[in-house]
Design a protein around this motif. Structure first.
Motif, short mmCIF file in Angstrom:
data_model
loop_
_atom_site.label_atom_id
_atom_site.label_comp_id
_atom_site.label_asym_id
_atom_site.label_seq_id
_atom_site.Cartn_x
_atom_site.Cartn_y
_atom_site.Cartn_z
N PHE A 18 0.83 -1.21 0.00
CA PHE A 18 0.00 0.00 0.00
C PHE A 18 0.87 1.26 0.00
O PHE A 18 0.60 2.21 -0.75
CB PHE A 18 -0.91 -0.01 1.23
CG PHE A 18 -1.70 1.25 1.41
CD1 PHE A 18 -1.33 2.20 2.35
CD2 PHE A 18 -2.82 1.51 0.62
CE1 PHE A 18 -2.04 3.37 2.50
CE2 PHE A 18 -3.54 2.68 0.78
CZ PHE A 18 -3.15 3.61 1.72
N VAL A 29 2.35 8.62 3.11
CA VAL A 29 1.87 7.57 4.00
C VAL A 29 2.75 7.58 5.25
O VAL A 29 3.97 7.44 5.16
CB VAL A 29 1.93 6.19 3.33
CG1 VAL A 29 1.47 5.11 4.30
CG2 VAL A 29 1.07 6.17 2.06
N GLU A 40 -6.11 1.25 13.26
CA GLU A 40 -5.54 1.89 12.08
C GLU A 40 -4.06 1.57 12.03
O GLU A 40 -3.40 1.46 13.06
CB GLU A 40 -5.74 3.41 12.09
CG GLU A 40 -7.18 3.87 12.05
CD GLU A 40 -7.83 3.92 13.41
OE1 GLU A 40 -9.05 3.74 13.51
OE2 GLU A 40 -7.09 4.12 14.40
N TYR A 43 -1.54 6.64 8.37
CA TYR A 43 -2.32 7.78 7.92
C TYR A 43 -1.93 8.10 6.48
O TYR A 43 -0.76 8.01 6.12
CB TYR A 43 -2.08 9.00 8.81
CG TYR A 43 -2.66 8.87 10.19
CD1 TYR A 43 -1.83 8.68 11.29
CD2 TYR A 43 -4.03 8.90 10.40
CE1 TYR A 43 -2.35 8.54 12.57
CE2 TYR A 43 -4.57 8.78 11.66
CZ TYR A 43 -3.73 8.59 12.75
OH TYR A 43 -4.26 8.45 14.00
N LEU A 44 -2.94 8.47 5.71
CA LEU A 44 -2.71 8.81 4.31
C LEU A 44 -3.02 10.29 4.11
O LEU A 44 -4.15 10.74 4.35
CB LEU A 44 -3.62 7.96 3.41
CG LEU A 44 -3.63 8.30 1.92
CD1 LEU A 44 -2.25 8.12 1.31
CD2 LEU A 44 -4.66 7.44 1.19
N VAL A 59 -5.93 4.58 7.82
CA VAL A 59 -5.93 3.38 6.98
C VAL A 59 -5.80 2.14 7.85
O VAL A 59 -4.91 2.06 8.70
CB VAL A 59 -4.78 3.41 5.95
CG1 VAL A 59 -4.90 2.22 4.99
CG2 VAL A 59 -4.79 4.71 5.18
N ILE A 61 -5.16 -1.83 7.34
CA ILE A 61 -4.68 -2.76 6.31
C ILE A 61 -4.78 -4.19 6.83
O ILE A 61 -4.26 -4.50 7.90
CB ILE A 61 -3.22 -2.44 5.92
CG1 ILE A 61 -3.12 -1.00 5.41
CG2 ILE A 61 -2.71 -3.42 4.87
CD1 ILE A 61 -1.71 -0.55 5.12
N LEU A 92 -10.01 4.31 5.90
CA LEU A 92 -9.93 3.57 4.65
C LEU A 92 -9.54 2.12 4.95
O LEU A 92 -8.60 1.88 5.70
CB LEU A 92 -8.89 4.22 3.72
CG LEU A 92 -8.55 3.50 2.42
CD1 LEU A 92 -9.74 3.49 1.49
CD2 LEU A 92 -7.35 4.17 1.76
N ILE A 94 -8.10 -1.48 3.59
CA ILE A 94 -7.30 -2.07 2.52
C ILE A 94 -7.14 -3.57 2.79
O ILE A 94 -6.80 -3.96 3.90
CB ILE A 94 -5.90 -1.42 2.43
CG1 ILE A 94 -6.01 0.06 2.11
CG2 ILE A 94 -5.03 -2.14 1.39
CD1 ILE A 94 -6.53 0.37 0.74
N TRP A 105 -9.69 -1.74 -1.91
CA TRP A 105 -10.01 -0.72 -0.93
C TRP A 105 -11.51 -0.53 -0.75
O TRP A 105 -12.31 -0.87 -1.62
CB TRP A 105 -9.37 0.61 -1.31
CG TRP A 105 -9.95 1.24 -2.56
CD1 TRP A 105 -9.58 0.98 -3.85
CD2 TRP A 105 -10.99 2.22 -2.61
NE1 TRP A 105 -10.33 1.74 -4.71
CE2 TRP A 105 -11.21 2.52 -3.99
CE3 TRP A 105 -11.75 2.88 -1.66
CZ2 TRP A 105 -12.15 3.44 -4.41
CZ3 TRP A 105 -12.71 3.80 -2.08
CH2 TRP A 105 -12.89 4.08 -3.44
N ASN A 107 -14.21 2.37 1.74
CA ASN A 107 -14.36 3.42 2.75
C ASN A 107 -15.12 2.82 3.93
O ASN A 107 -16.34 2.71 3.90
CB ASN A 107 -15.11 4.62 2.16
CG ASN A 107 -15.13 5.81 3.09
OD1 ASN A 107 -15.05 5.66 4.30
ND2 ASN A 107 -15.25 7.00 2.52
#
Length: 353
Positions: A18, A29, A40, A43-44, A59, A61, A92, A94, A105, A107
């Motif tokens: 990612f 990122v 999480e 952070y993006l 984010v 993952i 987000l 992933i 991905w 939301n």
């Protein structure tokens, strides 16, 4: 030398994949330290024309094939619904598929808020296999997240309304009291001196209990099957001749072996459990018939109707199990290959562009 767990490698592969994709697109990122991971992983921060836009997303993952479903993927959310819906920035989701080497991905905040507004409380969030994070997929994610941020900035406050709200409030207060109780405990928690020696032994030999349990299970199964064989052979003589008795026994033991073998190799836990429990049901029913007929005097009366029905059903159930279960797993394999072909096709199109 210390051993690196396979799960850790898979987790890092997802984060690295990612991060590589988004940074290649010019975005920022920032990883979160593992000790501060509460739903999480990073952070993006979005950029446009080399400048930060101020739009930020958290984010989560998930890496591994265990998040794969018959169609698409899914991210468990039971423990993080409140965190992801109350968040002042979108979260987000992933999913990294190590076999496809691709990220998908969704939301999480948008989906969960929409479901909660309908009175639903999902256990997982579905991830569309079309939402692949490659090529134009990166632009699609960027546009969707930035638009969502502009439309929902400042939302996420929690309110307690109605009977359900009162129940949720009581649950939250109880969790808070429990957290305060554990926070007041000494470092490491309260020791239990009675089991310190046992804990030391198990720490030095972490595989002792699993191996012991496996050996005991195999021994019980071997002894049980050996004790059942004479009774099953005698019971099969009620309905079948000498040759068909052997055929019936082959169907019986083959069915048990087939279910246990697939249940052991299937990585889907609930599906594998159903197969194993089905094998145990067949095994226990056979034990009931065998012991009731072979032992003298019989420890329990065996119904003649049940005995005949069981003898007649085993060959048919074996055939159906091989056809239906085998067909199901064959379908899953074709689905896996379809995913691979789709990813390869998308990557080929991206390279051509």
């Amino acid at each position: 030398m210390a051993k690196v767990l396979a799960t850790k490698k898979t987790e890092r592969a997802g984060v690295n994949a990612f991060k590589s994709i988004m940074e290649a697109a010019g975005h920022i990122v920032q990883e979160i330290d593992g000790g501060n991971d509460y739903g999480e992983d990073c952070y993006l921060s979005f950029t446009e024309l080399g400048r930060r836009t101020g739009d930020l997303a958290a984010v989560q993952i998930k890496s591994g094939v265990k998040y794969r479903r018959a169609v698409g993927y899914a991210i468990p959310c039971r423990d993080h619904i409140e965190d992801w819906t109350k968040s002042r920035i979108p979260v987000l989701g992933i999913v990294y598929d190590p076999e496809m080497r691709a990220c998908y991905w969704v939301n999480l905040t948008e989906y969960l808020r929409r479901e909660l507004s309908k009175g639903k409380r999902p256990k997982s969030v579905p991830v569309n296999e079309e939402a692949i994070l490659e090529g134009e997929g990166v632009d699609d994610l960027t546009k969707a997240l930035r638009q969502y941020i502009s439309e929902t900035m400042g939302e996420g406050g929690k309110s307690y309304r109605g009977v359900r709200g009162a129940i949720n409030k009581a649950i939250d207060e109880r969790k808070h009291r429990g957290e305060q109780h554990f926070a007041s405990a000494p470092i490491g928690g309260h020791p239990i001196p009675v089991f310190e020696a046992e804990a030391d032994f198990l720490e030095r030999h972490p595989n002792f209990l699993p191996r012991l349990f496996t050996i005991l299970v195999y021994l019980i199964m071997i002894v049980t099957h050996a004790a059942m064989l004479p009774g099953l052979y005698e019971a099969a003589g009620i309905k079948y001749g000498d040759f068909m008795r052997v055929s019936w026994l082959a169907n019986y033991y083959g069915l048990i072996w087939f279910l246990l073998m697939i249940g052991r190799k299937d990585s889907h836990r609930s599906r594998a459990a159903i197969l194993r429990y089905s094998a145990y049901v067949v095994m226990c029913s056979g034990w009931y018939v065998a012991m009731g007929r072979y032992l003298s005097p019989p420890p329990w009366p065996v119904s003649a109707d049940f005995e005949l029905s069981y003898l007649a059903a085993i060959p048919q159930v074996t055939k159906l199990a091989v056809i239906l279960i085998g067909g199901h797993y064959l379908t899953l394999e074709f689905s896996r290959r379809r995913r691979i072909a789709k990813v390869r096709e998308l990557r080929a199109e991206t390279r051509e562009d």
